[in-house]
Design a protein around this motif. Structure first.
Motif, PDB file in Angstrom:
ATOM      1  N   LEU A  66      35.898  46.291  48.125  1.00  0.00           N
ATOM      2  CA  LEU A  66      35.409  45.511  46.989  1.00  0.00           C
ATOM      3  C   LEU A  66      35.554  46.334  45.721  1.00  0.00           C
ATOM      4  N   CYS A  96      39.371  42.886  47.559  1.00  0.00           N
ATOM      5  CA  CYS A  96      38.732  41.764  46.867  1.00  0.00           C
ATOM      6  C   CYS A  96      38.269  42.213  45.482  1.00  0.00           C
ATOM      7  N   THR A  98      35.907  41.464  42.455  1.00  0.00           N
ATOM      8  CA  THR A  98      34.673  40.690  42.258  1.00  0.00           C
ATOM      9  C   THR A  98      34.444  40.256  40.813  1.00  0.00           C
ATOM     10  N   TYR A 108      32.649  36.903  48.874  1.00  0.00           N
ATOM     11  CA  TYR A 108      33.559  37.841  49.531  1.00  0.00           C
ATOM     12  C   TYR A 108      32.881  38.534  50.711  1.00  0.00           C
TER      13      TYR A 108
END
Length: 343
Positions: A66, A96, A98, A108
């Motif tokens: 993330l 991912c 964010t 996610y």
């Protein structure tokens, strides 16, 4: 759209962790609370097996990462370092972005749990630790890097941001700069705040140096936003003879602002950055920067995470690596008299 554990928590008026405890039965929950959660699950047609499967079954040899924004060169470099190190161990990385949006982060997290990733690396910072409580409750191996979520009990790899800020300030002080400005990301990002603290404390140790309140400006982590902040800063009277930018994106914005105002770098304005990404050597002149050992940090965090995945590392470690200042073309000795008449 399928309901998630976060939807259930909101509908039942409880924490995400409480829903997780009801689902996995690992901790006792009051009967009344349990009933509310079960009712919410029924109403939302929540399928707990999707979430619980994150830690059930065989290894998938996948890791989630993330980051706030993969287009930021620092996080792109970091993601590549983590991906390369993970691949050497046979793991595939899911990345991912964010955008520092809690709702997007929650989606996610639920998606990665459904994908049954074996572990998760968090580089977002400034997030609500409660979002990670379900994964912690399930025993999901977690590690954080570069930015820290306070009181999140996971493996952690950081650079010494405070020391990096001090290095930037000391470099400018050694060059004779006594009127300095700062361009930083918005408050709440621990890494940026530590860099700011280290820089300002170093200035305070030098009685002749000043950093006026109006010379500290905040902006979004984007070149355009940093350019606007730089224009506001450099149009002030008096203006600083040097600027510390808390990351490379912000430094590029400062260079653009200086160019628009016909300020020569480094003759009329010195600029020090932080991160030392590909941008640092791509600018003209090349950026003087506090360098993070990004590849080394990626190796460390994957090593810690894989030890947890394999059940070999029960003790949570917090590793802090030292930064290094690399002097390049954007800093020079301060002029005897700062040209503060520029408008």
């Amino acid at each position: 759209m399928k309901s998630t554990i976060y939807d259930v928590a909101e509908a039942a008026g409880v924490s995400i962790a409480t829903v997780s405890y009801v689902v996995n039965g690992k901790r006792k929950v009051a009967a009344k609370t349990r009933a509310k959660v079960l009712q919410a699950m029924e109403q939302l047609q929540f399928q707990p097996n999707l979430f619980a499967s994150a830690l059930m079954g065989k290894s998938t040899f996948t890791i989630g990462l993330l980051v706030p924004d993969i287009s930021n060169p620092f996080f792109a470099h970091l993601a590549r370092a983590i991906e390369d190190e993970g691949r050497l161990a046979g793991y595939t990385l899911f990345i991912c972005s964010t955008d520092s949006d809690p709702e997007r982060l929650a989606r996610y997290l639920n998606l990665l749990a459904q994908k049954s990733v074996d572990g998760l690396v968090i580089a977002t910072g400034a997030a609500d630790r409660s979002l990670f409580e379900p994964l912690l409750a399930q025993g999901m191996p977690l590690a954080q890097i570069a930015r820290e979520i306070p009181r999140l009990p996971v493996q952690t790899v950081l650079v010494d941001d405070y020391e990096g800020g001090r290095l930037a300030a000391e470099h400018l002080l050694q060059l004779g700069h006594r009127q300095v400005g700062i361009v930083a990301e918005q408050p709440g990002i621990t890494s940026s705040e530590e860099r700011l603290n280290g820089f300002r404390h170093a200035l305070e140790d030098e009685a002749a140096a000043v950093c006026l309140q109006e010379w500290v400006v905040h902006c979004e982590a984007a070149v355009s936003s940093a350019k606007d902040a730089g224009l506001r800063l450099l149009r002030r009277h008096p203006r600083p003879s040097a600027v510390f930018a808390c990351n490379d994106l912000l430094a590029v914005g400062i260079l653009q602002a200086a160019r628009e105002l016909d300020l020569k770098v480094p003759e009329q304005l010195s600029v020090v950055s932080f991160d030392d990404t590909v941008l640092a050597s791509a600018t003209a002149p090349a950026l003087t920067a506090v360098s993070q050992p990004i590849n080394h940090m990626g190796k460390l965090v994957i090593g810690l995470l894989l030890q947890e995945i394999k059940g070999e590392q029960p003790v949570k470690q917090r590793i802090i690596v030292r930064p290094e200042l690399l002097a390049r073309g954007t800093t020079a000795a301060a002029a005897l008299e700062t040209d503060s008449s520029h408008n």
